[in-house]
Motif scaffolding. Structure first.
Motif, PDB file in Angstrom:
ATOM      1  N   THR A  82       0.854  -1.187   0.000  1.00 26.38           N
ATOM      2  CA  THR A  82       0.000   0.000   0.000  1.00 26.38           C
ATOM      3  C   THR A  82       0.890   1.237   0.000  1.00 26.38           C
ATOM      4  N   TRP A  85      -2.150   6.495  -1.377  1.00 25.27           N
ATOM      5  CA  TRP A  85      -3.418   5.787  -1.630  1.00 25.27           C
ATOM      6  C   TRP A  85      -4.332   5.906  -0.406  1.00 25.27           C
ATOM      7  N   ARG A 136      -7.881   7.879  -0.568  1.00 25.06           N
ATOM      8  CA  ARG A 136      -9.137   7.106  -0.527  1.00 25.06           C
ATOM      9  C   ARG A 136      -9.860   7.185   0.800  1.00 25.06           C
ATOM     10  N   CYS A 191     -20.135  -0.375  13.946  1.00 26.60           N
ATOM     11  CA  CYS A 191     -19.896   1.080  13.845  1.00 26.60           C
ATOM     12  C   CYS A 191     -21.046   1.890  14.439  1.00 26.60           C
ATOM     13  N   ARG A 248      -4.797  -5.554   2.707  1.00 28.35           N
ATOM     14  CA  ARG A 248      -4.648  -4.088   2.633  1.00 28.35           C
ATOM     15  C   ARG A 248      -5.975  -3.339   2.471  1.00 28.35           C
ATOM     16  N   ILE A 294      -7.596   0.693   7.299  1.00 29.06           N
ATOM     17  CA  ILE A 294      -8.687   1.576   7.737  1.00 29.06           C
ATOM     18  C   ILE A 294      -8.853   1.614   9.253  1.00 29.06           C
ATOM     19  N   GLY A 329     -15.989  -3.110   0.238  1.00 29.71           N
ATOM     20  CA  GLY A 329     -15.833  -1.680   0.507  1.00 29.71           C
ATOM     21  C   GLY A 329     -16.731  -0.792  -0.338  1.00 29.71           C
ATOM     22  N   GLN A 330     -16.790  -1.085  -1.641  1.00 28.06           N
ATOM     23  CA  GLN A 330     -17.566  -0.204  -2.524  1.00 28.06           C
ATOM     24  C   GLN A 330     -19.050  -0.243  -2.192  1.00 28.06           C
ATOM     25  N   HIS A 341     -19.878   9.006  12.606  1.00 26.87           N
ATOM     26  CA  HIS A 341     -18.935   7.896  12.753  1.00 26.87           C
ATOM     27  C   HIS A 341     -17.828   8.106  11.729  1.00 26.87           C
ATOM     28  N   ASN A 392     -14.769   7.059   6.791  1.00 26.83           N
ATOM     29  CA  ASN A 392     -13.933   7.404   5.647  1.00 26.83           C
ATOM     30  C   ASN A 392     -14.154   8.900   5.434  1.00 26.83           C
ATOM     31  N   ARG A 421     -13.971  10.628   2.892  1.00 27.45           N
ATOM     32  CA  ARG A 421     -14.775  10.908   1.679  1.00 27.45           C
ATOM     33  C   ARG A 421     -16.266  10.744   1.963  1.00 27.45           C
ATOM     34  N   ILE A 422     -16.619   9.773   2.809  1.00 27.09           N
ATOM     35  CA  ILE A 422     -18.034   9.589   3.178  1.00 27.09           C
ATOM     36  C   ILE A 422     -18.505  10.820   3.951  1.00 27.09           C
ATOM     37  N   ASN A 437     -10.606   4.330  11.517  1.00 24.47           N
ATOM     38  CA  ASN A 437     -11.978   3.950  11.863  1.00 24.47           C
ATOM     39  C   ASN A 437     -11.930   3.078  13.119  1.00 24.47           C
ATOM     40  N   PHE A 491     -23.050   4.549  10.670  1.00 27.05           N
ATOM     41  CA  PHE A 491     -23.466   3.500   9.733  1.00 27.05           C
ATOM     42  C   PHE A 491     -22.379   2.435   9.718  1.00 27.05           C
TER      43      PHE A 491
HETATM   44  O1  UT7 Z   1     -17.070   1.719   9.288  1.00 23.58           O
HETATM   45  C1  UT7 Z   1     -18.252   1.552   8.622  1.00 23.58           C
HETATM   46  C2  UT7 Z   1     -18.244   0.985   7.365  1.00 23.58           C
HETATM   47  N1  UT7 Z   1     -17.065   1.090   6.550  1.00 23.58           N
HETATM   48  C3  UT7 Z   1     -17.046   1.962   5.570  1.00 23.58           C
HETATM   49  O2  UT7 Z   1     -17.884   2.826   5.483  1.00 23.58           O
HETATM   50  C4  UT7 Z   1     -15.990   1.818   4.515  1.00 23.58           C
HETATM   51  C5  UT7 Z   1     -16.590   2.029   3.166  1.00 23.58           C
HETATM   52  N2  UT7 Z   1     -15.682   1.806   2.079  1.00 23.58           N
HETATM   53  C6  UT7 Z   1     -14.565   2.530   1.880  1.00 23.58           C
HETATM   54  O3  UT7 Z   1     -14.234   3.391   2.672  1.00 23.58           O
HETATM   55  C7  UT7 Z   1     -13.774   2.297   0.610  1.00 23.58           C
HETATM   56  O4  UT7 Z   1     -14.481   1.415  -0.214  1.00 23.58           O
HETATM   57  C8  UT7 Z   1     -12.340   1.747   0.865  1.00 23.58           C
HETATM   58  C9  UT7 Z   1     -11.489   2.815   1.502  1.00 23.58           C
HETATM   59  C10 UT7 Z   1     -12.393   0.529   1.726  1.00 23.58           C
HETATM   60  C11 UT7 Z   1     -11.700   1.384  -0.459  1.00 23.58           C
HETATM   61  O5  UT7 Z   1     -11.676   2.511  -1.308  1.00 23.58           O
HETATM   62  P1  UT7 Z   1     -12.220   2.381  -2.796  1.00 23.58           P
HETATM   63  O6  UT7 Z   1     -12.024   3.712  -3.396  1.00 23.58           O
HETATM   64  O7  UT7 Z   1     -13.617   1.836  -2.744  1.00 23.58           O
HETATM   65  O8  UT7 Z   1     -11.210   1.372  -3.435  1.00 23.58           O
HETATM   66  P2  UT7 Z   1     -11.498  -0.034  -4.133  1.00 23.58           P
HETATM   67  O9  UT7 Z   1     -11.851  -1.059  -3.136  1.00 23.58           O
HETATM   68  O10 UT7 Z   1     -12.419   0.184  -5.279  1.00 23.58           O
HETATM   69  O11 UT7 Z   1     -10.077  -0.369  -4.720  1.00 23.58           O
HETATM   70  C12 UT7 Z   1      -9.470   0.442  -5.736  1.00 23.58           C
HETATM   71  C13 UT7 Z   1      -8.109  -0.127  -6.049  1.00 23.58           C
HETATM   72  C14 UT7 Z   1      -8.112  -1.621  -6.296  1.00 23.58           C
HETATM   73  O12 UT7 Z   1      -7.147  -1.895  -7.286  1.00 23.58           O
HETATM   74  P3  UT7 Z   1      -7.591  -2.130  -8.812  1.00 23.58           P
HETATM   75  O13 UT7 Z   1      -8.528  -3.285  -8.783  1.00 23.58           O
HETATM   76  O14 UT7 Z   1      -8.243  -0.848  -9.237  1.00 23.58           O
HETATM   77  O15 UT7 Z   1      -6.288  -2.408  -9.481  1.00 23.58           O
HETATM   78  C15 UT7 Z   1      -7.666  -2.182  -4.982  1.00 23.58           C
HETATM   79  O16 UT7 Z   1      -7.060  -3.444  -5.108  1.00 23.58           O
HETATM   80  O17 UT7 Z   1      -7.245   0.086  -4.931  1.00 23.58           O
HETATM   81  C16 UT7 Z   1      -6.662  -1.163  -4.526  1.00 23.58           C
HETATM   82  N3  UT7 Z   1      -6.477  -1.128  -3.095  1.00 23.58           N
HETATM   83  C17 UT7 Z   1      -5.389  -0.609  -2.501  1.00 23.58           C
HETATM   84  N4  UT7 Z   1      -4.271  -0.069  -3.014  1.00 23.58           N
HETATM   85  C18 UT7 Z   1      -3.357   0.383  -2.151  1.00 23.58           C
HETATM   86  C19 UT7 Z   1      -7.343  -1.552  -2.130  1.00 23.58           C
HETATM   87  N5  UT7 Z   1      -6.807  -1.304  -0.905  1.00 23.58           N
HETATM   88  C20 UT7 Z   1      -5.606  -0.720  -1.125  1.00 23.58           C
HETATM   89  C21 UT7 Z   1      -4.593  -0.237  -0.270  1.00 23.58           C
HETATM   90  N6  UT7 Z   1      -3.507   0.307  -0.831  1.00 23.58           N
HETATM   91  N7  UT7 Z   1      -4.707  -0.280   1.072  1.00 23.58           N
END
Ligand code: UT7
Length: 336
Positions: free
Chosen positions: A32, A36, A40, A118, A159, A164, A228-229, A263, A266, A268-269, A293, A323
């Motif tokens: 990571t 990033w 994110r 959460c 990762r 997080i 995550g998404q 809470h 993220n 961005r949320i 988090n 949430f």
């Molecule tokens: O606590 C209550 C509930 N939790 C939340 O509300 C969390 C909600 N979700 C999120 O905050 C976001 O979805 C995350 C922060 C977990 C992830 O961010 P994202 O913008 O949704 O990223 P993603 O999962 O779509 O991944 C994008 C890319 C992927 O690579 P490819 O497939 O585009 O090549 C992942 O493999 O980022 C990659 N990736 C990372 N890269 C570097 C995923 N985790 C990491 C990392 N470092 N730690």
């Protein structure tokens, strides 16, 4: 029906472990990057517990001591403990009884553990509010405490989740309000079990022939899984919805809110929710940059810091919202 009394938050406190883990340290464990993680999630660093020093219960107790001090309440005057955590010290018993012991409370008060991830703290606060409103108890201690770091997959595979989460604890003392119009105005709790597996630690599940053998054979299931998404997609809908529900019920508009304590899931949320509600920067509290988090601990830690920093004053309209896994979501509207 007679009008019920209101409860209010008489004291608030927090505790975080002393070990600071910056994004750069995670770069050495998993594939990571600081860039990033910040882009994110907004997270720059988080706290990880010290084995032998910190436990979920004693971190909660450290936060509780500060909340009790602010409220001017002796630990043995606590009439009920409500402890929210997804990372209890033991599979059973719950952490509430351990906190009771840690605080030296010998009055045999009930200790209830809440498992709503959460949203756990806002759920727990709601429970306390009901007991105080009805007159059953005058002093309820509400705690959110978590140790995530011992249960994260710190290999490159982990990762997506492990960058997080962080460790910490927060607590409040809930008492009957003596000032007209002051206190917890309403709480709003929701869940949608159809998404239970979208953010989950599955094992050790009890529905196995031999759950101990099963976890020995399937170690990966012990780590948290998150889609995550999809979690993100639901979060940005449910946060504004449950905040609006609280405002509507009490005849307020978004611009009436003095401080939103969301809470810390993220950054961005939070920014999306802020924009959707039309709130200015000074009306939304964020500390995810420093703690990540911390699930059930995130709202009381943020509330405690906001109060400590003088960002919340008596008479302010404060909204708590959460949430998370379940899915569960919740809000509380408070005239501080
Ligand atoms: O606590 C209550 C509930 N939790 C939340 O509300 C969390 C909600 N979700 C999120 O905050 C976001 O979805 C995350 C922060 C977990 C992830 O961010 P994202 O913008 O949704 O990223 P993603 O999962 O779509 O991944 C994008 C890319 C992927 O690579 P490819 O497939 O585009 O090549 C992942 O493999 O980022 C990659 N990736 C990372 N890269 C570097 C995923 N985790 C990491 C990392 N470092 N730690």
């Amino acid at each position: 029906m007679a009008t019920l009394r209101h409860s209010y938050i008489a004291g608030v406190g927090h505790y975080v472990p002393s070990r600071v883990v910056k994004n750069a340290e995670l770069e050495t464990m998993m594939n990571t990057s600081d860039a990033w993680i910040q882009e994110r999630t907004g997270i720059q660093e988080r706290r990880w517990f010290e084995e032998g020093t910190d436990t979920t219960a004693n971190m909660g107790a450290n936060a509780a001591r500060k909340a009790l001090e602010m409220a001017g309440v002796d630990a043995n005057d606590v009439q009920m403990i409500v402890f929210a955590t997804l990372s209890p010290d033991y599979f059973f018993p719950g952490s509430g009884v351990l906190l009771q012991r840690e605080l030296g409370i010998t009055n045999n008060c009930p200790a209830l553990d809440v498992r709503n991830q959460c949203s756990g703290f806002v759920y727990a606060l709601s429970v306390a509010d009901q007991f105080v409103r009805t007159g059953m108890y005058d002093t309820v201690l509400v705690v959110g405490s978590e140790i995530h770091s011992s249960g994260l997959d710190k290999s490159p595979e982990g990762r997506g989740v492990s960058v997080i989460f962080g460790d910490g604890a927060g607590a409040v003392v809930v008492r009957p309000s003596t000032t007209e119009g002051q206190g917890i105005l309403s709480t709003h709790l929701h869940s949608q079990g159809e998404f239970a597996e979208e953010l989950i630690v599955k094992e050790p599940g009890s529905n196995r022939d031999n759950r101990v053998q099963y976890i020995l054979d399937n170690q990966a299931d012990l780590y948290p899984y998150m889609n995550g998404q999809n979690v993100f997609k639901h979060a940005v809908v449910r946060f504004p919805q449950v905040i609006k529900e609280a405002l509507d019920q009490n005849g307020y508009q978004p611009q009436d809110v003095n401080m939103l304590i969301p809470h810390q899931a993220n950054l961005r949320i939070t920014q999306y929710v802020q924009q959707k509600m039309g709130l200015t920067d000074d009306k939304v509290f964020s500390n995810i940059q420093r703690y990540g988090n911390t699930t059930a601990a995130s709202v009381p830690i943020a509330l405690s810091e906001a109060v400590q920093e003088g960002k919340i004053k008596r008479g302010d309209l404060v909204c708590l919202a959460a949430f998370g896994s379940g899915f569960t979501w919740a809000s509380a509207l408070i005239k501080w």
